[in-house]
Design an enzyme around this catalytic site. Structure first.
Site, PDB file in Angstrom:
ATOM      1  N   TYR A 268       0.818  -1.208   0.000  1.00  0.00           N
ATOM      2  CA  TYR A 268       0.000   0.000   0.000  1.00  0.00           C
ATOM      3  C   TYR A 268       0.853   1.259   0.000  1.00  0.00           C
ATOM      4  CZ  TYR A 268      -4.004  -3.008   0.557  1.00  0.00           C
ATOM      5  OH  TYR A 268      -4.964  -3.969   0.328  1.00  0.00           O
TER       6      TYR A 268
ATOM      7  N   CYS B  55      -0.578   3.442  16.997  1.00  0.00           N
ATOM      8  CA  CYS B  55      -1.594   4.445  17.275  1.00  0.00           C
ATOM      9  C   CYS B  55      -1.531   4.797  18.758  1.00  0.00           C
ATOM     10  CB  CYS B  55      -2.975   3.897  16.926  1.00  0.00           C
ATOM     11  SG  CYS B  55      -4.316   4.992  17.416  1.00  0.00           S
TER      12      CYS B  55
ATOM     13  N   ARG C 218       1.418   1.918  -3.597  1.00  0.00           N
ATOM     14  CA  ARG C 218       0.211   2.460  -4.227  1.00  0.00           C
ATOM     15  C   ARG C 218       0.035   3.936  -3.851  1.00  0.00           C
ATOM     16  NH1 ARG C 218       1.014  -2.031  -4.673  1.00  0.00           N
ATOM     17  NH2 ARG C 218       2.094  -1.260  -6.509  1.00  0.00           N
TER      18      ARG C 218
ATOM     19  N   HIS D  78     -15.043   1.495   0.337  1.00  0.00           N
ATOM     20  CA  HIS D  78     -13.935   0.556   0.537  1.00  0.00           C
ATOM     21  C   HIS D  78     -12.718   1.206   1.172  1.00  0.00           C
ATOM     22  CE1 HIS D  78     -15.646  -2.335  -2.746  1.00  0.00           C
ATOM     23  NE2 HIS D  78     -16.275  -2.430  -1.586  1.00  0.00           N
TER      24      HIS D  78
END
Length: 246
Positions: A57, A139, A60, A112
């Site tokens: 990712y 996080c 991408r 999505h």
């Protein structure tokens, strides 16, 4: 096109972004840019090899942020439609890019997820994410810091904002599907839902989808040509109605 439409719902799939240079998932061999879907688009794949999934990712995301990827005339036409229609335009997209935003659309439902966001798996809080996500990026919004993940709906996970989607479909008087295969549910069923609520339905695609029989009207060709043409027809019908009412 004679009737002016007031509540337009647009469903977009990979076909609308393919013309901007974003490669699509190849359903026939189960590959996405030469990666098995099971490896890069499932929770199990992320558990097995988080480094590989994150890098997939990251690549991408870098490509999406490069100058090579730009909104095409179809994205720009939908932005124009939202700006000029005297009514509502809702874009429901299966795509994870931001080309609709860059094309001028604002009322967008990313069912999505979004490539330019990261999500905490514990709290589901999302943050803007333009940099790479690394293994070990935690996080800190919850008491038990968790590994951040791409804000992407993987296979086996529930699509986002389904309540908002069905509410829009109930109000739609025009439903247009652009660049979708018609094989992925629940999105493939939206045309049926819209039609049951009285909407006129149009499919725009390079070739007939798996649900083409559900559509009242079909237009086959490049989205960059067919979508601007449809938008001009919709706006022209609106202008004629305004003139006749004057």
């Amino acid at each position: 096109m004679s009737l002016p439409y007031r509540h337009v719902v647009i469903l977009t799939g990979a076909g609308i972004s393919a013309e901007s240079g974003i490669q699509t998932f190849r359903a026939q061999d189960g590959l996405w840019e030469n990666h098995r879907i099971e490896d890069v688009a499932t929770p199990e794949g992320f558990q097995r090899d988080p480094d590989m999934v994150l890098e997939f990712y990251n690549q991408r995301r870098r490509k999406l942020l490069s100058d090579a990827i730009q909104p095409n005339p179809a994205h720009l036409a939908l932005g124009k439609l939202e700006k000029e229609l005297q009514g509502s335009v809702t874009v429901i997209t299966q795509n994870i890019d931001n080309l609709h935003e860059r094309g001028g659309s604002q009322n967008i439902i990313h069912m999505h997820g979004e490539l330019l966001k990261a999500r905490c798996p514990e709290s589901n809080q999302t943050v803007e994410q333009k940099e790479d996500i690394r293994h070990g990026d935690l996080c800190h919004c919850c008491q038990m810091p968790a590994q951040m993940r791409p804000h992407i709906v993987w296979f086996g996970e529930m699509p986002l904002r389904m309540g908002d989607i069905y509410a829009a479909l109930e109000q739609a008087d025009l439903f247009v599907s652009i660049g979708t295969s018609g094989v992925v549910y629940p999105a493939a069923g939206f045309v049926h839902d819209a039609r049951m609520h009285g909407a006129h339905t149009i499919e725009i695609n390079l070739e007939p989808s798996a649900v083409e029989s559900e559509f009242a009207e079909k237009r086959y060709g490049k989205a960059s040509i067919e979508v601007p043409r449809l938008v001009e027809e919709i706006l022209a019908a609106q202008a004629r109605a305004k003139e006749s009412a004057a």
